[in-house]
Motif scaffolding. Sequence first.
Motif, short mmCIF file in Angstrom:
data_model
loop_
_atom_site.label_atom_id
_atom_site.label_comp_id
_atom_site.label_asym_id
_atom_site.label_seq_id
_atom_site.Cartn_x
_atom_site.Cartn_y
_atom_site.Cartn_z
N VAL A 103 47.40 68.28 37.01
CA VAL A 103 46.73 69.40 36.36
C VAL A 103 47.38 69.61 34.99
CG1 VAL A 103 48.26 71.09 37.44
CG2 VAL A 103 46.04 71.82 36.60
N ALA A 104 46.56 69.89 33.98
CA ALA A 104 47.07 70.09 32.62
C ALA A 104 47.65 71.49 32.48
CB ALA A 104 45.97 69.86 31.60
N ILE A 105 48.86 71.59 31.92
CA ILE A 105 49.49 72.86 31.60
C ILE A 105 50.04 72.74 30.18
CG2 ILE A 105 50.05 73.37 34.02
CD1 ILE A 105 52.92 72.48 33.44
N PRO A 106 50.43 73.84 29.54
CA PRO A 106 50.92 73.75 28.16
C PRO A 106 52.08 72.77 27.98
CG PRO A 106 50.44 76.02 28.70
CD PRO A 106 50.28 75.25 29.97
N GLN A 107 52.92 72.60 29.01
CA GLN A 107 54.06 71.69 28.89
C GLN A 107 53.68 70.22 28.99
OE1 GLN A 107 55.74 74.40 31.94
NE2 GLN A 107 57.70 73.57 31.27
N GLY A 108 52.52 69.93 29.56
CA GLY A 108 52.10 68.54 29.76
C GLY A 108 51.17 68.44 30.96
N ARG A 109 51.50 67.53 31.91
CA ARG A 109 50.70 67.38 33.12
C ARG A 109 51.62 67.50 34.34
NH1 ARG A 109 45.67 65.76 32.08
NH2 ARG A 109 45.27 64.97 34.18
N LEU A 110 51.20 68.36 35.28
CA LEU A 110 51.99 68.63 36.48
C LEU A 110 51.31 67.98 37.69
CD1 LEU A 110 54.21 70.22 38.06
CD2 LEU A 110 52.58 72.13 38.14
N ARG A 111 52.13 67.33 38.52
CA ARG A 111 51.59 66.74 39.74
C ARG A 111 52.52 67.06 40.91
NH1 ARG A 111 51.77 61.92 38.42
NH2 ARG A 111 53.36 61.03 39.79
N VAL A 112 51.95 67.48 42.02
CA VAL A 112 52.69 67.71 43.26
C VAL A 112 52.20 66.68 44.26
CG1 VAL A 112 53.23 69.35 45.09
CG2 VAL A 112 52.89 70.18 42.76
N GLU A 113 53.13 65.88 44.80
CA GLU A 113 52.72 64.79 45.68
C GLU A 113 53.67 64.71 46.87
OE1 GLU A 113 52.79 61.57 42.94
OE2 GLU A 113 54.99 61.40 42.95
N LEU A 114 53.17 64.14 47.96
CA LEU A 114 53.95 63.98 49.17
C LEU A 114 54.69 62.64 49.11
CD1 LEU A 114 54.45 65.53 51.82
CD2 LEU A 114 52.66 64.10 52.87
N CYS A 115 55.99 62.66 49.34
CA CYS A 115 56.77 61.42 49.33
C CYS A 115 56.46 60.61 50.59
CB CYS A 115 58.26 61.73 49.29
SG CYS A 115 58.81 62.53 47.76
N ASP A 116 56.53 59.29 50.48
CA ASP A 116 56.30 58.43 51.65
C ASP A 116 57.38 58.62 52.69
OD1 ASP A 116 54.04 57.41 50.48
OD2 ASP A 116 55.08 55.70 49.56
N GLY A 117 58.55 58.92 52.26
CA GLY A 117 59.66 59.17 53.17
C GLY A 117 60.69 60.02 52.46
N ARG A 118 61.77 60.27 53.10
CA ARG A 118 62.82 61.07 52.48
C ARG A 118 63.51 60.25 51.39
NH1 ARG A 118 65.32 65.62 54.81
NH2 ARG A 118 67.29 66.22 53.81
N PRO A 119 63.58 60.77 50.15
CA PRO A 119 64.22 60.00 49.07
C PRO A 119 65.67 59.68 49.42
CG PRO A 119 63.02 61.88 48.20
CD PRO A 119 63.06 62.05 49.69
N ALA A 120 66.14 58.55 48.90
CA ALA A 120 67.52 58.14 49.15
C ALA A 120 68.51 59.13 48.57
CB ALA A 120 67.76 56.74 48.58
N SER A 121 68.11 59.78 47.46
CA SER A 121 69.00 60.75 46.83
C SER A 121 68.19 61.95 46.38
CB SER A 121 69.72 60.12 45.64
OG SER A 121 70.46 61.11 44.93
#
Length: 468
Positions: free
Chosen positions: A347-365
């Motif tokens: 979605v476009a916002i004044p700062q740029g483009r924002l995306r919220v997404e589900l990770c495939d798994g728990r990130p390593a860090s």
Amino acid sequence: MPHPLVDTVAAFSDRHALLDEGPVLVAASGGVDSMTCLSVLRRLDVDVHALHVNYGLRAGADGDEALVRRWCHEQSPAVPLSVVALDAEARAASEDESLQAAARRLRYDALAAAAAEIGAPVVATGHHRDDQAETLLLNLVRGSGPEGVAGMRPARPLEADPSVSLVRPLLDARRDAIEAYAESMGLPWRTDPTNQRHDYDRGVIRTEILPRLEAHFEGATDALARSADLMQEYVDQALRPALKRRMGRAYTDHEAGGALSVEALREAPPVWRRRLLLEALRRALPTAPYSRAVAEELEALVEAQVGRRMEVGTGTVWRERGRLRFVPDAATPDPLSPTPIDWGTPVAIPQGRLRVELCDGRPASLASGPPHLAYADADRLWTALTVRPWAEGDRFRPLGLDGTKLVSDVLTEARVPPHRRTHVSVLCRDDRIAWVVGHRLDHRVRVRPDTDRVARLVLRPREKPSDN
């Protein structure tokens, strides 16, 4: 046989390089000055075009238009003429300005448009030496600085289109010489009675003050005009070069607006401090009011707290760390209404483009990375996720803190310049802030040891974050 006025205009135009190659558009009101300007330039073999503006403000307006039309048509070859009807009264009411100011703005806009249409690099008016003396007196009683005392310049960029030059080829000629030329050439002209009205400042100068000065001080008109000439030389050869040097050390251009060094302002004597402030205003916010009073108000920002601001015309001057930032309104994004977030869809916002997404798994860090990336508990974000601009009074609980904090305080601590704070958005879940986008995550949506699903919050900046 050459006429003395033609020689005067030719010499003055050559001295100031007023008449470039190409057509010259003459502002033809139908008065003796503009009709003489048309005639003299034709005799100098200039490719003359004319523009007449009919404001319809007085009974004789249509007669003025008819005279200009008739004269242009009768010439051999005919003088190309454009006529525009403009509503100065409506403009004055809508812009809350005087009728004179509205008419002037409309006239110069029309001249710029007509010049662009015919490819004219120059627009000429019939201002003369008496007008110069009147202008000097008007500017004196209004408390103008050196540029005001310098009066009208032989040439300057046209306000509505700086690529076009506004020139005054009759500026070295007296009114009586112009009228004598018109009579000897059989030129028709009409007198605008509003030029003599005492409810206009120039009318008082023209009909009362200047004649009294001439009666007591012979040659006063020429002396005043000569003073303006001398002041122009001083402004061009001394003041402007010095101002340019000081601005080179104190001012920084930006893509939108500019900035002045507070240190340079503090070190400058008061007279130069105000000059620097006004010059920065002219460069960054050219439609803002330009006066000593405005300069003095801006001067107060030098010692003001960071975050203080002053609205000036169509922009704002902010007190930031180490500088005053001049920001046009056009550089400030329109407020963004709360926008629903669809997972995985940017979605476009004044700062740029924002995306919220589900990770495939728990990130390593989950260690803190760049400010445009954050991880959160997806199940705590899942419902009613929206993004909106932050607002005064917004609070959240920054990651790692026990209590809540104002978003404004977080931005201050992060040294976000005041003019950039309007760009900052907040990601909300059920109307509670989850992320001050690009800055701090809310503690309550953090990834815990028992978190099943992790969300990645990604900002793709519109531009590299900076203090510009």
